[in-house]
Design an enzyme around this catalytic site. Sequence first.
Site, mmCIF file in Angstrom:
data_model
loop_
_atom_site.group_PDB
_atom_site.id
_atom_site.type_symbol
_atom_site.label_atom_id
_atom_site.label_comp_id
_atom_site.label_asym_id
_atom_site.label_seq_id
_atom_site.Cartn_x
_atom_site.Cartn_y
_atom_site.Cartn_z
ATOM 1 N N ASP A 92 0.850 -1.190 0.000
ATOM 2 C CA ASP A 92 0.000 0.000 0.000
ATOM 3 C C ASP A 92 0.886 1.240 0.000
ATOM 4 O OD1 ASP A 92 0.693 -0.525 2.828
ATOM 5 O OD2 ASP A 92 -0.575 1.216 3.238
ATOM 6 N N GLU A 156 -0.046 -0.463 5.824
ATOM 7 C CA GLU A 156 0.967 0.131 6.693
ATOM 8 C C GLU A 156 0.858 1.645 6.734
ATOM 9 O OE1 GLU A 156 4.656 1.921 8.046
ATOM 10 O OE2 GLU A 156 3.807 2.090 6.034
#
Length: 454
Positions: A92, A156
């Site tokens: 991500d 994250e």
Amino acid sequence: MTAHPISETVASLMPRAKAELTELVAFRSVADPAQFPRSECEAAAGWVADALRAEEFQDVALLDTPDGTQSVYGYLPGPAGAPTVLLYAHYDVQPPLDESAWLSPPFELTERDGRWFGRGAADCKGGFIMHLLALRALKTNGGVPVSVKVIAEGSEEQGTGGLERYAEAHPELLAADTIVIGDTGNFRVGLPTVTATLRGMTMLRVQLDTLEGNLHSGQFGGAAPDALAAMIQLLASLRAEDGTTTVDGLTSDARWDGLQYPEGEFRSDAKVLDGVGLIGTGTVADRIWARPAVTVIGIDCPPVVGATPSLQASARAQISLRVPPGQDATEATKLLTAHLESHAPWGARVSVEQVGQGQPFRADITSPAYASMAEAMRLAYPGEEMQSSGLGGSIPLCNTLSALYPEAEILLIGLSEPEAQIHAVNESVSPEELERLSVAEALFLRNYAESKRA
């Protein structure tokens, strides 16, 4: 680069690495469905899973984590009796911010001035490619000498803790002798660096309400309490005049002992405008690695274009607080919340919502795995010795893994050196750093396996 066979193999794999990173960067995998479709993250997770299967990983799985995102897991068995190494990255990415400010499209990997530009190129899609390169180089040169687990996180950057909660519920899944977190970076391009400390973080949203509805500023301004003005005053209370963070009860005077960050270099790396001073006191290293730092990362307010002469009834802001090692993020959250509640002016109604938190982390750089990494970096970076530094950013998973596997050694390396401009527009990765760190990781895995057999 040296003539070491591992180095030669990685060099030959770089065109493939660029093509793969181009594919991976193309996914707009911001783990916030309010900004980008969830399908973008799902597609990126699928790409990562396919890449692991192509490398003959077993038990490849898309893990549905409690925050609604997916982490990708795979296992590559090594020789009998070999140690297990967990390799971490995340797929991500941060939002691209103002896409018009990018010199090339943020989700199209673009080569310019010897670097590859694109959101996630360094943080941390490039980290996943680094792991692939290291493993491929070992396969070509005698085989992978350890058992390898790979985990690629899907949220994250949002700090929502999905993988941490999943790991706590399935503690056997990520168990390993050593863990390599591929999400930090060298202190400077060409200077091999392991990260010794990470600041933790807490993320809060605060809302102030002062009126039942917006009012005409000419008719009521000067007496009616304006929520936006109240918010400005409240946020100003979080910093002293010199810019030092001033949250009631939170100490801000720790010192950093170790590698220092010359102020001139920092100004250049941070692209501080001429004539504008730095904030805070102490050395730069003190300020960014050893002390708390509050940042207002968003405010809901009327835009300048289309603004009307109105007093605002409500205002909302999102606040990030970086928490240094030695301080507890949960306690810092309580202190920041209490500060916001007690410093709102004019009796404004205050509501505070926590949206993310992670504890700070300190690695044991005296552990044996670091000796293996130092030797590997010496070969991958001829003429340079491994350095250790702090990192102002946060990786909440580190503390979870440390608590779950207290005997495991945790090393932090990565591609996010200052020129990478992670989290900003025009993020980029140095292909030379990708190449050298892939060599270093491959050599580390070989050195580590040998040290365990000795």
